[in-house]
Write a protein that holds these residues in place. Structure first.
Motif, PDB file in Angstrom:
ATOM      1  N   ASP A  48       0.788  -1.220   0.084  1.00 19.75           N
ATOM      2  CA  ASP A  48      -0.015   0.308  -0.056  1.00 19.75           C
ATOM      3  C   ASP A  48       0.930   1.391   0.027  1.00 19.75           C
ATOM      4  OD1 ASP A  48      -2.270  -1.514   0.094  1.00 19.75           O
ATOM      5  OD2 ASP A  48      -2.482  -1.683   2.241  1.00 19.75           O
ATOM      6  N   GLY A  49       2.107   1.035  -0.179  1.00 21.24           N
ATOM      7  CA  GLY A  49       3.219   2.178  -0.286  1.00 21.24           C
ATOM      8  C   GLY A  49       3.325   2.601   1.350  1.00 21.24           C
ATOM      9  N   GLY A  50       4.044   3.537   1.409  1.00 21.11           N
ATOM     10  CA  GLY A  50       4.437   4.248   2.896  1.00 21.11           C
ATOM     11  C   GLY A  50       5.929   3.770   3.036  1.00 21.11           C
ATOM     12  N   THR A  51       6.219   4.230   4.189  1.00 21.90           N
ATOM     13  CA  THR A  51       7.682   4.093   4.476  1.00 21.90           C
ATOM     14  C   THR A  51       7.990   3.534   6.108  1.00 21.90           C
ATOM     15  OG1 THR A  51       8.193   6.102   3.272  1.00 21.90           O
ATOM     16  CG2 THR A  51      10.073   5.311   5.002  1.00 21.90           C
ATOM     17  N   ARG A  52       8.963   2.697   6.066  1.00 18.24           N
ATOM     18  CA  ARG A  52       9.026   2.257   7.423  1.00 18.24           C
ATOM     19  C   ARG A  52      10.782   2.477   7.761  1.00 18.24           C
ATOM     20  NH1 ARG A  52       9.442  -4.137   7.759  1.00 18.24           N
ATOM     21  NH2 ARG A  52      11.025  -3.697   6.196  1.00 18.24           N
ATOM     22  N   LEU A  53      10.563   3.256   9.017  1.00 16.98           N
ATOM     23  CA  LEU A  53      12.052   3.468   9.294  1.00 16.98           C
ATOM     24  C   LEU A  53      12.649   2.746  10.608  1.00 16.98           C
ATOM     25  CD1 LEU A  53      12.393   7.471   9.292  1.00 16.98           C
ATOM     26  CD2 LEU A  53      13.077   5.944   7.619  1.00 16.98           C
ATOM     27  N   HIS A  54      13.783   2.331  10.678  1.00 15.02           N
ATOM     28  CA  HIS A  54      14.453   1.695  11.676  1.00 15.02           C
ATOM     29  C   HIS A  54      15.769   2.328  12.389  1.00 15.02           C
ATOM     30  CE1 HIS A  54      13.143  -2.466  10.493  1.00 15.02           C
ATOM     31  NE2 HIS A  54      12.118  -1.809  10.529  1.00 15.02           N
ATOM     32  N   LEU A  55      15.730   2.562  13.553  1.00 14.97           N
ATOM     33  CA  LEU A  55      16.722   3.139  14.220  1.00 14.97           C
ATOM     34  C   LEU A  55      16.740   2.788  15.622  1.00 14.97           C
ATOM     35  CD1 LEU A  55      16.182   6.800  15.240  1.00 14.97           C
ATOM     36  CD2 LEU A  55      14.494   5.911  13.887  1.00 14.97           C
ATOM     37  N   ILE A  56      18.229   2.835  16.139  1.00 16.62           N
ATOM     38  CA  ILE A  56      18.547   2.325  17.376  1.00 16.62           C
ATOM     39  C   ILE A  56      18.932   3.552  18.323  1.00 16.62           C
ATOM     40  CG2 ILE A  56      20.012   0.976  18.890  1.00 16.62           C
ATOM     41  CD1 ILE A  56      18.716  -0.945  16.978  1.00 16.62           C
ATOM     42  N   VAL A  57      18.265   3.766  19.246  1.00 19.02           N
ATOM     43  CA  VAL A  57      18.337   4.870  20.122  1.00 19.02           C
ATOM     44  C   VAL A  57      19.009   4.466  21.547  1.00 19.02           C
ATOM     45  CG1 VAL A  57      16.457   6.371  19.441  1.00 19.02           C
ATOM     46  CG2 VAL A  57      16.047   5.026  21.298  1.00 19.02           C
ATOM     47  N   ASP A  58      19.901   5.373  22.092  1.00 19.81           N
ATOM     48  CA  ASP A  58      20.488   5.224  23.224  1.00 19.81           C
ATOM     49  C   ASP A  58      19.705   5.882  24.400  1.00 19.81           C
ATOM     50  OD1 ASP A  58      22.351   4.994  25.526  1.00 19.81           O
ATOM     51  OD2 ASP A  58      24.217   5.654  24.154  1.00 19.81           O
ATOM     52  N   THR A  59      19.364   4.896  25.244  1.00 20.28           N
ATOM     53  CA  THR A  59      18.393   5.522  26.320  1.00 20.28           C
ATOM     54  C   THR A  59      19.163   5.956  27.546  1.00 20.28           C
ATOM     55  OG1 THR A  59      17.882   3.188  27.141  1.00 20.28           O
ATOM     56  CG2 THR A  59      16.315   4.002  25.508  1.00 20.28           C
ATOM     57  N   ALA A  60      20.511   5.660  27.468  1.00 24.14           N
ATOM     58  CA  ALA A  60      21.235   5.991  28.693  1.00 24.14           C
ATOM     59  C   ALA A  60      21.799   7.421  28.364  1.00 24.14           C
ATOM     60  CB  ALA A  60      22.302   5.051  28.869  1.00 24.14           C
ATOM     61  N   HIS A  61      21.734   8.012  27.191  1.00 20.47           N
ATOM     62  CA  HIS A  61      22.362   9.220  27.025  1.00 20.47           C
ATOM     63  C   HIS A  61      21.556  10.196  26.157  1.00 20.47           C
ATOM     64  CE1 HIS A  61      25.739   6.443  27.573  1.00 20.47           C
ATOM     65  NE2 HIS A  61      26.343   7.412  28.288  1.00 20.47           N
ATOM     66  N   THR A  62      21.055  11.284  26.856  1.00 17.96           N
ATOM     67  CA  THR A  62      20.172  12.199  26.038  1.00 17.96           C
ATOM     68  C   THR A  62      20.922  13.017  25.028  1.00 17.96           C
ATOM     69  OG1 THR A  62      20.233  14.021  27.561  1.00 17.96           O
ATOM     70  CG2 THR A  62      18.551  12.436  28.047  1.00 17.96           C
ATOM     71  N   ALA A  63      20.297  13.137  24.075  1.00 14.42           N
ATOM     72  CA  ALA A  63      20.843  14.214  22.904  1.00 14.42           C
ATOM     73  C   ALA A  63      21.100  15.747  23.277  1.00 14.42           C
ATOM     74  CB  ALA A  63      20.171  13.862  21.570  1.00 14.42           C
ATOM     75  N   GLU A  64      19.948  16.147  23.780  1.00 20.74           N
ATOM     76  CA  GLU A  64      19.862  17.364  24.367  1.00 20.74           C
ATOM     77  C   GLU A  64      19.416  17.498  25.687  1.00 20.74           C
ATOM     78  OE1 GLU A  64      16.874  19.685  21.968  1.00 20.74           O
ATOM     79  OE2 GLU A  64      18.110  19.353  20.274  1.00 20.74           O
ATOM     80  N   PRO A  65      19.929  18.644  26.393  1.00 20.76           N
ATOM     81  CA  PRO A  65      19.279  18.625  27.869  1.00 20.76           C
ATOM     82  C   PRO A  65      18.057  18.545  27.721  1.00 20.76           C
ATOM     83  CG  PRO A  65      20.986  20.490  27.314  1.00 20.76           C
ATOM     84  CD  PRO A  65      20.517  19.652  25.835  1.00 20.76           C
ATOM     85  N   PRO A  66      17.389  17.746  28.867  1.00 21.31           N
ATOM     86  CA  PRO A  66      16.266  17.807  28.875  1.00 21.31           C
ATOM     87  C   PRO A  66      15.402  19.012  29.501  1.00 21.31           C
ATOM     88  CG  PRO A  66      17.193  16.447  30.733  1.00 21.31           C
ATOM     89  CD  PRO A  66      18.365  17.002  30.149  1.00 21.31           C
TER      90      PRO A  66
END
Length: 86
Positions: A48-66
């Motif tokens: 039916d179309g569409g896109t699927r993205l996969h990524l792995i995130v590091d839950t122990a380290h934030t990218a920006e200050p909360p």
């Protein structure tokens, strides 16, 4: 068929499925603001179309200050003031 092995401790695998590639990229961008992560991989999301993205995130380290919910919810100042606001 066996389920895939879970990611290592402190990491989470995220799969985003959206009708349009831009919508999936926007969700991935929000996640990247919160968590360090790997480069995303993109795949078609079926017949039916569409896109699927996969990524792995590091839950122990934030990218920006909360940020608190109050700071995050504040207007950028570009929105006009509502007439019923005091």
């Amino acid at each position: 068929m066996q389920p895939p092995d879970p990611p290592s401790a402190g990491r989470a695998e995220v799969r985003i499925v959206a009708a349009y590639p831009e919508a999936a990229r926007q969700v991935a961008e929000v996640l990247r603001r919160c968590f360090d992560g790997t480069e995303q991989r993109s795949y078609p999301a079926g017949a039916d179309g569409g896109t699927r993205l996969h990524l792995i995130v590091d839950t122990a380290h934030t990218a920006e200050p909360p940020r608190s919910w109050l700071v995050a919810s504040r207007s950028s100042g570009q929105d006009p003031t509502q007439t019923d606001e005091v």
